[in-house]
Design a protein around this motif. Structure first.
Motif, PDB file in Angstrom:
ATOM      1  N   LYS A  64       0.827  -1.200   0.000  1.00  0.00           N
ATOM      2  CA  LYS A  64       0.000   0.000   0.000  1.00  0.00           C
ATOM      3  C   LYS A  64       0.867   1.258   0.000  1.00  0.00           C
ATOM      4  CE  LYS A  64      -4.003  -2.001   2.397  1.00  0.00           C
ATOM      5  NZ  LYS A  64      -4.864  -1.928   3.603  1.00  0.00           N
ATOM      6  N   ALA A  65       2.123   1.107   0.438  1.00  0.00           N
ATOM      7  CA  ALA A  65       3.044   2.244   0.474  1.00  0.00           C
ATOM      8  C   ALA A  65       3.759   2.446  -0.859  1.00  0.00           C
ATOM      9  CB  ALA A  65       4.067   2.057   1.599  1.00  0.00           C
ATOM     10  N   TRP A  66       3.535   1.558  -1.817  1.00  0.00           N
ATOM     11  CA  TRP A  66       4.183   1.640  -3.123  1.00  0.00           C
ATOM     12  C   TRP A  66       3.634   2.826  -3.909  1.00  0.00           C
ATOM     13  CZ3 TRP A  66       8.399  -0.892  -4.383  1.00  0.00           C
ATOM     14  CH2 TRP A  66       8.778  -1.033  -5.729  1.00  0.00           C
ATOM     15  N   THR A  67       4.504   3.623  -4.486  1.00  0.00           N
ATOM     16  CA  THR A  67       4.100   4.837  -5.194  1.00  0.00           C
ATOM     17  C   THR A  67       4.430   4.739  -6.686  1.00  0.00           C
ATOM     18  OG1 THR A  67       6.242   5.932  -4.903  1.00  0.00           O
ATOM     19  CG2 THR A  67       4.614   6.161  -3.112  1.00  0.00           C
ATOM     20  N   PRO A  68       3.842   5.623  -7.511  1.00  0.00           N
ATOM     21  CA  PRO A  68       4.215   5.667  -8.933  1.00  0.00           C
ATOM     22  C   PRO A  68       5.711   5.902  -9.114  1.00  0.00           C
ATOM     23  CG  PRO A  68       2.185   6.873  -8.585  1.00  0.00           C
ATOM     24  CD  PRO A  68       2.709   6.521  -7.213  1.00  0.00           C
ATOM     25  N   GLU A  69       6.315   6.683  -8.217  1.00  0.00           N
ATOM     26  CA  GLU A  69       7.761   6.918  -8.275  1.00  0.00           C
ATOM     27  C   GLU A  69       8.516   5.609  -8.066  1.00  0.00           C
ATOM     28  OE1 GLU A  69      11.177   9.595  -6.007  1.00  0.00           O
ATOM     29  OE2 GLU A  69       9.360   9.013  -4.961  1.00  0.00           O
ATOM     30  N   ASP A  70       8.081   4.818  -7.088  1.00  0.00           N
ATOM     31  CA  ASP A  70       8.716   3.523  -6.848  1.00  0.00           C
ATOM     32  C   ASP A  70       8.573   2.618  -8.071  1.00  0.00           C
ATOM     33  OD1 ASP A  70       9.413   4.185  -4.196  1.00  0.00           O
ATOM     34  OD2 ASP A  70       7.436   3.580  -3.468  1.00  0.00           O
ATOM     35  N   GLU A  71       7.407   2.661  -8.690  1.00  0.00           N
ATOM     36  CA  GLU A  71       7.151   1.839  -9.872  1.00  0.00           C
ATOM     37  C   GLU A  71       8.098   2.208 -11.010  1.00  0.00           C
ATOM     38  OE1 GLU A  71       5.303  -1.195 -11.966  1.00  0.00           O
ATOM     39  OE2 GLU A  71       4.893  -0.599  -9.892  1.00  0.00           O
ATOM     40  N   SER A  72       8.324   3.507 -11.194  1.00  0.00           N
ATOM     41  CA  SER A  72       9.213   3.943 -12.271  1.00  0.00           C
ATOM     42  C   SER A  72      10.653   3.547 -11.981  1.00  0.00           C
ATOM     43  CB  SER A  72       9.108   5.458 -12.462  1.00  0.00           C
ATOM     44  OG  SER A  72       9.573   6.148 -11.311  1.00  0.00           O
ATOM     45  N   ILE A  73      11.038   3.569 -10.692  1.00  0.00           N
ATOM     46  CA  ILE A  73      12.397   3.197 -10.314  1.00  0.00           C
ATOM     47  C   ILE A  73      12.644   1.711 -10.570  1.00  0.00           C
ATOM     48  CG2 ILE A  73      13.938   2.877  -8.330  1.00  0.00           C
ATOM     49  CD1 ILE A  73      12.805   5.500  -7.210  1.00  0.00           C
ATOM     50  N   ILE A  74      11.694   0.866 -10.170  1.00  0.00           N
ATOM     51  CA  ILE A  74      11.885  -0.569 -10.325  1.00  0.00           C
ATOM     52  C   ILE A  74      11.893  -0.966 -11.791  1.00  0.00           C
ATOM     53  CG2 ILE A  74       9.493  -1.378 -10.305  1.00  0.00           C
ATOM     54  CD1 ILE A  74      12.353  -2.880  -8.223  1.00  0.00           C
ATOM     55  N   ASN A  75      11.221  -0.181 -12.643  1.00  0.00           N
ATOM     56  CA  ASN A  75      11.173  -0.484 -14.075  1.00  0.00           C
ATOM     57  C   ASN A  75      12.326   0.133 -14.847  1.00  0.00           C
ATOM     58  OD1 ASN A  75       8.802  -2.021 -13.952  1.00  0.00           O
ATOM     59  ND2 ASN A  75       7.503  -0.191 -14.083  1.00  0.00           N
ATOM     60  N   ASN A  76      13.102   0.985 -14.188  1.00  0.00           N
ATOM     61  CA  ASN A  76      14.227   1.649 -14.852  1.00  0.00           C
ATOM     62  C   ASN A  76      15.463   1.533 -13.971  1.00  0.00           C
ATOM     63  OD1 ASN A  76      16.026   3.217 -16.251  1.00  0.00           O
ATOM     64  ND2 ASN A  76      14.937   5.154 -15.903  1.00  0.00           N
ATOM     65  N   PRO A  77      16.357   0.576 -14.256  1.00  0.00           N
ATOM     66  CA  PRO A  77      17.562   0.377 -13.428  1.00  0.00           C
ATOM     67  C   PRO A  77      18.444   1.614 -13.316  1.00  0.00           C
ATOM     68  CG  PRO A  77      17.242  -1.454 -14.945  1.00  0.00           C
ATOM     69  CD  PRO A  77      16.278  -0.387 -15.361  1.00  0.00           C
ATOM     70  N   GLN A  78      18.318   2.543 -14.262  1.00  0.00           N
ATOM     71  CA  GLN A  78      19.146   3.749 -14.239  1.00  0.00           C
ATOM     72  C   GLN A  78      18.520   4.861 -13.402  1.00  0.00           C
ATOM     73  OE1 GLN A  78      22.168   3.452 -15.541  1.00  0.00           O
ATOM     74  NE2 GLN A  78      21.519   1.372 -16.064  1.00  0.00           N
ATOM     75  N   ALA A  79      17.309   4.651 -12.937  1.00  0.00           N
ATOM     76  CA  ALA A  79      16.630   5.700 -12.180  1.00  0.00           C
ATOM     77  C   ALA A  79      17.253   5.870 -10.800  1.00  0.00           C
ATOM     78  CB  ALA A  79      15.148   5.368 -12.055  1.00  0.00           C
ATOM     79  N   ALA A  80      17.228   7.084 -10.292  1.00  0.00           N
ATOM     80  CA  ALA A  80      17.757   7.368  -8.959  1.00  0.00           C
ATOM     81  C   ALA A  80      16.774   6.882  -7.901  1.00  0.00           C
ATOM     82  CB  ALA A  80      17.996   8.867  -8.812  1.00  0.00           C
ATOM     83  N   GLN A  81      17.280   6.105  -6.957  1.00  0.00           N
ATOM     84  CA  GLN A  81      16.433   5.556  -5.908  1.00  0.00           C
ATOM     85  C   GLN A  81      16.335   6.503  -4.717  1.00  0.00           C
ATOM     86  OE1 GLN A  81      17.901   1.701  -4.821  1.00  0.00           O
ATOM     87  NE2 GLN A  81      17.479   0.778  -6.809  1.00  0.00           N
ATOM     88  N   ASN A  82      15.246   6.369  -3.994  1.00  0.00           N
ATOM     89  CA  ASN A  82      15.071   7.082  -2.745  1.00  0.00           C
ATOM     90  C   ASN A  82      15.935   6.381  -1.700  1.00  0.00           C
ATOM     91  OD1 ASN A  82      13.955   7.479  -0.051  1.00  0.00           O
ATOM     92  ND2 ASN A  82      12.222   8.500  -1.032  1.00  0.00           N
ATOM     93  N   THR A  83      16.999   7.036  -1.239  1.00  0.00           N
ATOM     94  CA  THR A  83      17.961   6.358  -0.370  1.00  0.00           C
ATOM     95  C   THR A  83      17.380   5.965   0.981  1.00  0.00           C
ATOM     96  OG1 THR A  83      18.801   8.523   0.315  1.00  0.00           O
ATOM     97  CG2 THR A  83      20.008   7.370  -1.425  1.00  0.00           C
ATOM     98  N   TRP A  84      16.395   6.717   1.468  1.00  0.00           N
ATOM     99  CA  TRP A  84      15.799   6.345   2.748  1.00  0.00           C
ATOM    100  C   TRP A  84      15.073   5.007   2.623  1.00  0.00           C
ATOM    101  CZ3 TRP A  84      16.078   7.711   7.720  1.00  0.00           C
ATOM    102  CH2 TRP A  84      15.130   7.170   8.577  1.00  0.00           C
ATOM    103  N   LYS A  85      14.250   4.893   1.599  1.00  0.00           N
ATOM    104  CA  LYS A  85      13.540   3.632   1.388  1.00  0.00           C
ATOM    105  C   LYS A  85      14.524   2.510   1.066  1.00  0.00           C
ATOM    106  CE  LYS A  85       9.281   5.769  -0.335  1.00  0.00           C
ATOM    107  NZ  LYS A  85       8.342   5.841  -1.484  1.00  0.00           N
TER     108      LYS A  85
END
Length: 226
Positions: free
Chosen positions: A113-134
């Motif tokens: 339930k805590a999964w966001t569209p931003e998280d979805e884009s990160i997991i689908n794009n290995p080059q995307a910058a991750q949220n370091t806290w998460k």
């Protein structure tokens, strides 16, 4: 349900199945037994990291996430102790309502339930910058039914492959006394990494009991010819 083999017997009894959780025990290399919460956090780091300000970091774990946090049942909560079957050292597992801490490293357990569209884009794009806290502090937790028991399975927040770490509540007989234990396992085969007890004394007794039983010679056939 009594289990006659404890975690210390793994080295000599690799591949045997425990009663209760039905967990497969397999000997493996030392790095396989690194702190599970650290392993989960490390599996987050598939992409690029982006540093957050303290204000942003605080927001990612604020009260707004209530209702999105995984809730461990009361009978799993508390401080547990286990002697690692490979290095012989005492390890500590602390389970709170929404947190898992092992050897000082804490992971906040969240649901999807805590999964966001931003998280979805990160997991689908290995080059995307991750949220370091998460990446460092969050894990995806869910219930799984396997080996006849219910497990809490925890994976890295950005983990896209692998089976993570799993935990189930069981019972074990230690010196004639049935006691609750937490079985910590990894992989699709639920290979046991460690067994945790409610006190250091029980963990030490179980280690001694397992060591003694694993060193007993096999029974000899009295009818064997000399």
């Amino acid at each position: 349900m009594q289990r006659k083999i404890t975690a210390l017997a793994l080295v000599g009894l690799a591949g045997m199945t425990l009663a209760g959780c039905g967990v497969q025990h397999h000997a493996s290399s030392p790095q396989h037994h690194a702190t599970p919460t650290k392993k989960v956090a490390q599996k987050n780091k598939a992409g690029n990291s982006v540093a957050l300000s303290s204000k942003q970091a605080a927001h990612t774990s604020s009260s707004s996430d209530q209702g999105k946090q995984f809730a461990f049942p009361q009978n799993m909560q508390g401080t547990w102790y286990g002697v690692d079957p490979f290095d012989g050292k005492m390890h500590t597992l602390v389970i709170k309502e929404n947190q898992l801490t092992e050897d000082g490293h804490t992971l906040q357990c969240m649901t999807m339930k805590a999964w966001t569209p931003e998280d979805e884009s990160i997991i689908n794009n290995p080059q995307a910058a991750q949220n370091t806290w998460k990446q460092d502090h969050w894990g995806k937790a869910q219930w799984m039914d396997a080996q006849g028991h219910r497990w809490v399975n925890v994976r890295g927040w950005y983990q896209s492959a692998g089976d993570g770490e799993s935990y189930c509540l069981d019972q074990e007989n230690v010196n004639g006394q049935n006691v609750p234990v937490i079985i910590e396992a990894s992989g699709a085969m639920f290979s046991t990494d460690n067994t945790y007890y409610r006190s250091q004394s029980l963990a030490e007794q179980a280690a001694t009991q397992s060591s003694s039983s694993s060193q007993q010679p096999a029974d000899q056939d009295d009818n064997d010819d000399d």
